[in-house]
Design a protein around this motif. Structure first.
Motif, short mmCIF file in Angstrom:
data_model
loop_
_atom_site.label_atom_id
_atom_site.label_comp_id
_atom_site.label_asym_id
_atom_site.label_seq_id
_atom_site.Cartn_x
_atom_site.Cartn_y
_atom_site.Cartn_z
N ARG A 214 0.87 -1.18 0.00
CA ARG A 214 0.00 0.00 0.00
C ARG A 214 0.91 1.23 0.00
O ARG A 214 1.76 1.38 0.87
CB ARG A 214 -0.89 -0.01 1.24
CG ARG A 214 -1.83 1.15 1.37
CD ARG A 214 -2.96 1.16 0.38
NE ARG A 214 -3.83 0.01 0.50
CZ ARG A 214 -4.84 -0.23 -0.32
NH1 ARG A 214 -5.11 0.61 -1.31
NH2 ARG A 214 -5.59 -1.31 -0.17
N ALA A 215 0.74 2.11 -0.99
CA ALA A 215 1.58 3.31 -1.11
C ALA A 215 1.32 4.24 0.08
O ALA A 215 0.19 4.63 0.34
CB ALA A 215 1.31 4.04 -2.41
N GLN A 216 2.41 4.56 0.80
CA GLN A 216 2.35 5.43 1.97
C GLN A 216 3.14 6.71 1.70
O GLN A 216 3.88 6.82 0.73
CB GLN A 216 2.96 4.71 3.17
CG GLN A 216 2.29 3.42 3.53
CD GLN A 216 3.08 2.67 4.59
OE1 GLN A 216 3.83 3.26 5.38
NE2 GLN A 216 2.93 1.36 4.61
N ARG A 217 3.02 7.64 2.60
CA ARG A 217 3.75 8.92 2.49
C ARG A 217 5.25 8.68 2.30
O ARG A 217 5.90 9.37 1.51
CB ARG A 217 3.49 9.77 3.74
CG ARG A 217 4.32 11.01 3.84
CD ARG A 217 3.84 12.09 2.88
NE ARG A 217 4.70 13.25 2.99
CZ ARG A 217 5.44 13.72 1.98
NH1 ARG A 217 5.40 13.16 0.80
NH2 ARG A 217 6.20 14.77 2.16
N LYS A 218 5.82 7.71 2.99
CA LYS A 218 7.26 7.45 2.89
C LYS A 218 7.69 7.01 1.50
O LYS A 218 8.87 7.06 1.18
CB LYS A 218 7.71 6.42 3.93
CG LYS A 218 7.30 5.00 3.63
CD LYS A 218 7.88 4.04 4.66
CE LYS A 218 7.65 2.59 4.30
NZ LYS A 218 8.37 1.70 5.20
N HIS A 219 6.76 6.58 0.65
CA HIS A 219 7.08 6.13 -0.70
C HIS A 219 7.03 7.25 -1.74
O HIS A 219 7.42 7.05 -2.88
CB HIS A 219 6.10 5.02 -1.13
CG HIS A 219 6.12 3.83 -0.24
ND1 HIS A 219 5.00 3.38 0.43
CD2 HIS A 219 7.13 3.00 0.12
CE1 HIS A 219 5.30 2.31 1.14
NE2 HIS A 219 6.60 2.07 0.97
N MET A 220 6.55 8.44 -1.34
CA MET A 220 6.30 9.52 -2.29
C MET A 220 7.55 10.33 -2.62
O MET A 220 8.47 10.43 -1.81
CB MET A 220 5.25 10.50 -1.71
CG MET A 220 3.90 9.90 -1.41
SD MET A 220 3.05 9.28 -2.86
CE MET A 220 3.00 7.54 -2.47
N ASN A 221 7.55 10.93 -3.81
CA ASN A 221 8.58 11.91 -4.16
C ASN A 221 7.98 13.31 -4.03
O ASN A 221 6.79 13.46 -3.68
CB ASN A 221 9.16 11.64 -5.55
CG ASN A 221 8.15 11.84 -6.67
OD1 ASN A 221 7.13 12.49 -6.53
ND2 ASN A 221 8.45 11.25 -7.83
N ALA A 222 8.75 14.34 -4.33
CA ALA A 222 8.28 15.72 -4.19
C ALA A 222 7.14 16.04 -5.16
O ALA A 222 6.39 16.99 -4.94
CB ALA A 222 9.44 16.69 -4.39
N GLY A 223 7.01 15.27 -6.22
CA GLY A 223 5.94 15.49 -7.19
C GLY A 223 4.61 14.87 -6.79
O GLY A 223 3.63 15.00 -7.51
N GLY A 224 4.58 14.19 -5.64
CA GLY A 224 3.33 13.64 -5.14
C GLY A 224 2.98 12.26 -5.67
O GLY A 224 1.83 11.83 -5.54
N VAL A 225 3.93 11.58 -6.28
CA VAL A 225 3.72 10.21 -6.75
C VAL A 225 4.78 9.30 -6.14
O VAL A 225 5.79 9.78 -5.62
CB VAL A 225 3.74 10.10 -8.29
CG1 VAL A 225 2.59 10.89 -8.91
CG2 VAL A 225 5.06 10.56 -8.86
N VAL A 226 4.55 8.00 -6.20
CA VAL A 226 5.52 7.05 -5.65
C VAL A 226 6.85 7.23 -6.37
O VAL A 226 6.90 7.30 -7.60
CB VAL A 226 5.01 5.60 -5.78
CG1 VAL A 226 6.08 4.61 -5.34
CG2 VAL A 226 3.73 5.39 -4.98
N HIS A 227 7.91 7.35 -5.60
CA HIS A 227 9.26 7.56 -6.13
C HIS A 227 9.62 6.43 -7.08
O HIS A 227 9.35 5.25 -6.81
CB HIS A 227 10.25 7.61 -4.96
CG HIS A 227 11.60 8.08 -5.34
ND1 HIS A 227 12.50 7.30 -6.00
CD2 HIS A 227 12.20 9.28 -5.14
CE1 HIS A 227 13.61 7.98 -6.20
NE2 HIS A 227 13.44 9.19 -5.69
N GLY A 228 10.24 6.77 -8.20
CA GLY A 228 10.65 5.77 -9.18
C GLY A 228 11.56 4.71 -8.61
O GLY A 228 11.47 3.53 -8.94
N GLY A 229 12.45 5.12 -7.70
CA GLY A 229 13.34 4.16 -7.07
C GLY A 229 12.58 3.16 -6.22
O GLY A 229 12.95 1.99 -6.13
N CYS A 230 11.49 3.60 -5.59
CA CYS A 230 10.65 2.70 -4.80
C CYS A 230 9.97 1.69 -5.72
O CYS A 230 9.94 0.50 -5.43
CB CYS A 230 9.61 3.50 -4.01
SG CYS A 230 8.50 2.46 -3.03
#
Length: 142
Positions: free
Chosen positions: A44-60
């Motif tokens: 489940r995507a959480q705040r800790k998975h987000m990048n500054a653009g508001g989406v799940v970080h590509g590295g995640c």
């Protein structure tokens, strides 16, 4: 590697690899199971998975896809260790906080020492990442 069954929460009945600290504690936790469609990995995507653009970080997403390589290709790997020797990914869309991130795919070929896997990561069913990879099996020395 041996999996551990989750006993509570949203992913009750799923399995994890808690001895993988980066995938379990830092980036995840990520979960896996086999259902009527075959192997599936999820989180489940959480705040800790987000990048500054508001989406799940590509590295995640790439870390999760690497985890999914093993969730899809782990059959026949009990008692052995595997490592990723090749990995490719293409980003298709952004995943948002709160979405269910899943990965499904195909075991293309499994040999004695090399396994080939491909798959797709979705966010609430929407494709967000296409991936493929190669796993090298490391057998214990006799």
């Amino acid at each position: 590697m041996v999996t551990t069954e989750v006993t509570e929460g949203e992913f009750k009945g799923w399995h994890t690899w808690p001895e993988e600290p980066f995938e379990y504690d830092t980036a995840g936790p990520f979960y896996m199971r086999t259902d009527e469609k075959g192997p599936v990995a999820a989180f489940r995507a959480q705040r800790k998975h987000m990048n500054a653009g508001g989406v799940v970080h590509g590295g995640c997403l790439m870390t999760f896809a690497d985890y999914a390589l093993f969730a899809i290709g782990h059959q026949g790997m009990e008692g052995v260790y595997g490592l990723t020797v090749a990995f490719t990914a293409e980003f298709l869309d952004g995943a948002r906080e709160g979405e269910l991130i899943e990965a499904r795919g195909d075991l293309l070929r499994q040999g004695r020492s090399i396994t080939f896997v491909r798959g797709i990561v979705t966010a609430d069913g929407r494709p967000v990442l296409n991936f493929s990879g190669t796993i090298k099996v490391k057998r214990p020395k006799a």
